[in-house]
Design an enzyme around this catalytic site. Sequence first.
Site, PDB file in Angstrom:
ATOM      1  N   ARG A 241       1.135  -1.339   0.125  1.00 11.89           N
ATOM      2  CA  ARG A 241       0.220   0.272   0.037  1.00 11.89           C
ATOM      3  C   ARG A 241       0.454   1.253   0.081  1.00 11.89           C
ATOM      4  O   ARG A 241       0.477   2.366  -0.882  1.00 11.89           O
ATOM      5  CB  ARG A 241      -0.755   0.229   1.396  1.00 11.89           C
ATOM      6  CG  ARG A 241      -2.459  -0.934   1.425  1.00 11.89           C
ATOM      7  CD  ARG A 241      -2.805  -1.073   2.728  1.00 11.89           C
ATOM      8  NE  ARG A 241      -1.327  -2.508   3.121  1.00 11.89           N
ATOM      9  CZ  ARG A 241      -1.058  -3.548   2.635  1.00 11.89           C
ATOM     10  NH1 ARG A 241      -2.621  -4.487   2.376  1.00 11.89           N
ATOM     11  NH2 ARG A 241      -0.605  -4.539   2.476  1.00 11.89           N
ATOM     12  N   THR A 242       1.378   1.139   1.431  1.00  7.15           N
ATOM     13  CA  THR A 242       2.090   3.006   1.294  1.00  7.15           C
ATOM     14  C   THR A 242       3.239   3.020  -0.380  1.00  7.15           C
ATOM     15  O   THR A 242       3.564   4.281  -0.504  1.00  7.15           O
ATOM     16  CB  THR A 242       3.275   2.478   2.110  1.00  7.15           C
ATOM     17  OG1 THR A 242       2.016   2.133   3.487  1.00  7.15           O
ATOM     18  CG2 THR A 242       4.154   3.460   3.134  1.00  7.15           C
TER      19      THR A 242
ATOM     20  N   LYS B 236      25.847  -5.870  -0.892  1.00  6.85           N
ATOM     21  CA  LYS B 236      27.101  -5.140  -1.150  1.00  6.85           C
ATOM     22  C   LYS B 236      27.984  -4.463  -0.105  1.00  6.85           C
ATOM     23  O   LYS B 236      28.857  -4.081  -0.388  1.00  6.85           O
ATOM     24  CB  LYS B 236      27.831  -4.931  -2.592  1.00  6.85           C
ATOM     25  CG  LYS B 236      27.047  -5.515  -4.094  1.00  6.85           C
ATOM     26  CD  LYS B 236      27.121  -5.247  -4.870  1.00  6.85           C
ATOM     27  CE  LYS B 236      26.530  -5.505  -6.228  1.00  6.85           C
ATOM     28  NZ  LYS B 236      26.997  -4.192  -7.250  1.00  6.85           N
TER      29      LYS B 236
ATOM     30  N   ARG C 211      11.654   4.016   4.040  1.00  9.04           N
ATOM     31  CA  ARG C 211      10.532   2.573   4.624  1.00  9.04           C
ATOM     32  C   ARG C 211      11.807   1.992   4.726  1.00  9.04           C
ATOM     33  O   ARG C 211      12.529   1.470   4.583  1.00  9.04           O
ATOM     34  CB  ARG C 211       9.431   2.055   4.075  1.00  9.04           C
ATOM     35  CG  ARG C 211       9.459   0.673   5.339  1.00  9.04           C
ATOM     36  CD  ARG C 211       8.054  -0.176   4.729  1.00  9.04           C
ATOM     37  NE  ARG C 211       6.886   0.559   4.899  1.00  9.04           N
ATOM     38  CZ  ARG C 211       5.558   0.415   4.890  1.00  9.04           C
ATOM     39  NH1 ARG C 211       6.017  -0.467   4.506  1.00  9.04           N
ATOM     40  NH2 ARG C 211       4.671   0.651   5.354  1.00  9.04           N
TER      41      ARG C 211
ATOM     42  N   HIS D 100       4.359   5.535  11.598  1.00 12.01           N
ATOM     43  CA  HIS D 100       4.426   5.016   9.734  1.00 12.01           C
ATOM     44  C   HIS D 100       3.437   6.842  10.027  1.00 12.01           C
ATOM     45  O   HIS D 100       2.511   6.307  10.229  1.00 12.01           O
ATOM     46  CB  HIS D 100       3.542   4.245  10.338  1.00 12.01           C
ATOM     47  CG  HIS D 100       3.595   3.706   8.869  1.00 12.01           C
ATOM     48  ND1 HIS D 100       3.241   4.118   7.206  1.00 12.01           N
ATOM     49  CD2 HIS D 100       2.478   2.235   8.326  1.00 12.01           C
ATOM     50  CE1 HIS D 100       3.240   4.671   6.072  1.00 12.01           C
ATOM     51  NE2 HIS D 100       2.989   2.842   6.962  1.00 12.01           N
TER      52      HIS D 100
HETATM   53  N1   CP Z   1      -0.414  -0.237   5.828  1.00 13.71           N
HETATM   54  C1   CP Z   1       1.219  -0.174   5.462  1.00 13.71           C
HETATM   55  O1   CP Z   1       1.825   0.930   5.814  1.00 13.71           O
HETATM   56  O2   CP Z   1       0.979  -1.588   4.028  1.00 13.71           O
HETATM   57  P1   CP Z   1       2.034  -1.489   3.511  1.00 13.71           P
HETATM   58  O3   CP Z   1       3.235  -2.663   4.541  1.00 13.71           O
HETATM   59  O4   CP Z   1       1.745  -2.491   2.816  1.00 13.71           O
HETATM   60  O5   CP Z   1       2.683  -0.601   2.717  1.00 13.71           O
END
Ligand code: CP
Length: 307
Positions: free
Chosen positions: A59-60, A87, A109, A137
């Site tokens: 999603r993100t 590496k 991320r 998040h």
């Molecule tokens: N909600 C969320 O962060 O989903 P993903 O890990 O798929 O990005």
Amino acid sequence: MAELSTKHLLGIKYITKQDIDLIFKTADNFKEVINRPIKKVPTLRDITIANIFFENSTRTKLSFELAEKRLSADVVNFSAGQSSVKKGETLIDTVNNILSMKVDMVVMRHPNPGAGIFLSKHVNAAIINAGDGAHEHPTQALLDSYSIREKLGEVKGKNVVIVGDILHSRVALSNIFALKLQGANVKVCGPQTLIPKHIASLGVEVELDLRKALEWCDVANMLRVQNERMDVSYFPTTREYAQQYGLTKNILDSLDKEIVVMHPGPINRGVEITSDVADSKQSIILGQVENGVAIRMAVIYLLASKL
Ligand code: CP
């Protein structure tokens, strides 16, 4: 023009209520844009954004990429698994190499808490935290509150329970900060072993009984058990977890009111939520995903205006 108080989005802890209001107001405009036949605006034609993901995401990652493309930014995508990180290249070297290709903004991320904060001190680009370990998040919490506001009119005064693996959840922490900033009442619910000891210091109450939590709340945000962040067992079996903390249609229908059901995804159907609840009319799970694009467009647009 109103602007954000910060040049990065590293966590909800580092922004203000005014920032949230501005992001929501901007997202309202972008939500209208993405529902037009032509879903794109030329606003960020001169901006280049790198999405660098050291952890899996559906999603993100897709939502950020779509938001960037809807704003006409140039986009580069980087997945650690297929990169020279394998590496031995460091985070700063990796990002500095990407930035030397004239990148203005980094969406990252990373499995390590604080990775975005660290990066923001070492590179000259706007950083958006797309999830850092069990820390924060922020765009997920923003889209969650935005979805509550859309469904219930406002967040202030609403009773929100976050259910499940609070201990390992960046979604829980960012949601707690965002909901408290906006004046919601927040409880967490789950096995005692999955509730952080310091949780009361965040102004949050603990309710170990799922039925009592649901009777109290207007909104239940159901979280996934994050097995990938656990090195020991926190409850006897998944079946017992589902029996005590799984949201089923039976429990939902036995309440004397209609609560709103949320989930950040990915869902483990049959564990924290059953399929009939996830797909019910009380669930706004896909609405959250839709709002994610508008919220991320708003965040990128507002941060780009400070570059
Ligand atoms: N909600 C969320 O962060 O989903 P993903 O890990 O798929 O990005």
